[in-house]
Design a protein around this motif. Structure first.
Motif, mmCIF file in Angstrom:
data_model
loop_
_atom_site.group_PDB
_atom_site.id
_atom_site.type_symbol
_atom_site.label_atom_id
_atom_site.label_comp_id
_atom_site.label_asym_id
_atom_site.label_seq_id
_atom_site.Cartn_x
_atom_site.Cartn_y
_atom_site.Cartn_z
ATOM 1 N N GLN A 198 65.015 69.208 -5.112
ATOM 2 C CA GLN A 198 64.098 68.234 -4.522
ATOM 3 C C GLN A 198 64.276 68.286 -3.007
ATOM 4 O O GLN A 198 65.387 68.518 -2.515
ATOM 5 N N TYR A 199 63.204 68.027 -2.274
ATOM 6 C CA TYR A 199 63.254 68.095 -0.814
ATOM 7 C C TYR A 199 62.502 66.902 -0.229
ATOM 8 O O TYR A 199 61.577 66.362 -0.846
ATOM 9 N N GLY A 200 62.907 66.537 0.962
ATOM 10 C CA GLY A 200 62.201 65.491 1.688
ATOM 11 C C GLY A 200 62.137 65.832 3.162
ATOM 12 O O GLY A 200 63.135 66.301 3.726
ATOM 13 N N PHE A 201 60.987 65.615 3.783
ATOM 14 C CA PHE A 201 60.814 65.932 5.193
ATOM 15 C C PHE A 201 60.112 64.772 5.897
ATOM 16 O O PHE A 201 59.290 64.066 5.304
ATOM 17 N N TRP A 202 60.469 64.597 7.160
ATOM 18 C CA TRP A 202 59.893 63.548 8.004
ATOM 19 C C TRP A 202 59.125 64.161 9.163
ATOM 20 O O TRP A 202 59.509 65.207 9.690
ATOM 21 N N GLY A 203 58.061 63.473 9.568
ATOM 22 C CA GLY A 203 57.423 63.793 10.820
ATOM 23 C C GLY A 203 58.172 63.146 11.964
ATOM 24 O O GLY A 203 59.130 62.399 11.752
ATOM 25 N N ARG A 204 57.705 63.406 13.176
ATOM 26 C CA ARG A 204 58.396 62.876 14.357
ATOM 27 C C ARG A 204 57.979 61.462 14.703
ATOM 28 O O ARG A 204 58.631 60.798 15.502
ATOM 29 N N GLY A 205 56.896 61.003 14.136
ATOM 30 C CA GLY A 205 56.458 59.640 14.371
ATOM 31 C C GLY A 205 55.335 59.531 15.385
ATOM 32 O O GLY A 205 55.193 60.376 16.279
ATOM 33 N N THR A 206 54.543 58.477 15.228
ATOM 34 C CA THR A 206 53.474 58.176 16.173
ATOM 35 C C THR A 206 53.474 56.667 16.430
ATOM 36 O O THR A 206 53.614 55.876 15.499
ATOM 37 N N GLN A 207 53.348 56.300 17.692
ATOM 38 C CA GLN A 207 53.437 54.892 18.079
ATOM 39 C C GLN A 207 52.111 54.181 17.832
ATOM 40 O O GLN A 207 51.046 54.668 18.210
ATOM 41 N N VAL A 208 52.208 53.025 17.182
ATOM 42 C CA VAL A 208 51.061 52.125 17.020
ATOM 43 C C VAL A 208 51.420 50.807 17.696
ATOM 44 O O VAL A 208 52.458 50.209 17.367
ATOM 45 N N THR A 209 50.601 50.382 18.624
ATOM 46 C CA THR A 209 50.826 49.128 19.332
ATOM 47 C C THR A 209 49.595 48.249 19.172
ATOM 48 O O THR A 209 48.483 48.672 19.489
ATOM 49 N N VAL A 210 49.827 47.038 18.664
ATOM 50 C CA VAL A 210 48.741 46.087 18.452
ATOM 51 C C VAL A 210 48.935 44.922 19.413
ATOM 52 O O VAL A 210 49.957 44.222 19.341
ATOM 53 N N SER A 211 47.983 44.739 20.292
ATOM 54 C CA SER A 211 48.093 43.683 21.303
ATOM 55 C C SER A 211 47.401 42.406 20.829
ATOM 56 O O SER A 211 46.484 42.440 19.999
ATOM 57 N N THR A 212 47.845 41.284 21.384
ATOM 58 C CA THR A 212 47.239 39.996 21.018
ATOM 59 C C THR A 212 45.960 39.762 21.794
ATOM 60 O O THR A 212 45.679 40.426 22.780
#
Length: 119
Positions: A105-119
């Motif tokens: 079995q294998y598992g891999f991750w991406g590097r991530g992407t920022q989500v910012t929600v402003s008020t």
């Protein structure tokens, strides 16, 4: 080795929408699941949504009814449609793929992407 490339993050006002995409590089491995996780400031990484090639989905309670995950198996791509975004959805969003072959079995991750929600 499978590489996951995320896109679609950014800055949005509360109530708005974003769509994240994640494309996995081709491999000989068979996909078990593709999923999105997020890490909010000061918190541990948590599962947001998961999908299998057969279309079975799992969602965190906090996003049910607002987020939708889907997979395009032909393109090795997973999408996360995020609607009615709230400031508490602000986080780095990570794509993950779990796969297998006959032996492992294998598992891999991406590097991530920022989500910012402003008020």
């Amino acid at each position: 080795q499978v590489q996951l490339v995320e896109s679609g993050g950014g800055l949005v006002q509360a109530g708005g929408s974003l769509r994240l995409s994640c494309t996995a590089s081709r491999s000989t491995l068979t996909i078990n699941t593709m999923s999105w996780h997020r890490q909010r400031p000061g918190r541990q990484r948590e599962l947001v949504a998961q999908v299998t090639p057969s279309g079975d989905t799992v969602y965190a309670d906090s996003v049910k009814g607002r987020f939708s995950i889907s997979m395009d198996s032909a393109k090795n791509m997973v999408l996360l449609q995020m609607n009615s975004l709230k400031p508490e959805d602000t986080a780095v969003y990570y794509c993950r793929s779990t796969l297998h072959d006959r032996d492992s079995q294998y598992g891999f991750w991406g590097r991530g992407t920022q989500v910012t929600v402003s008020t």
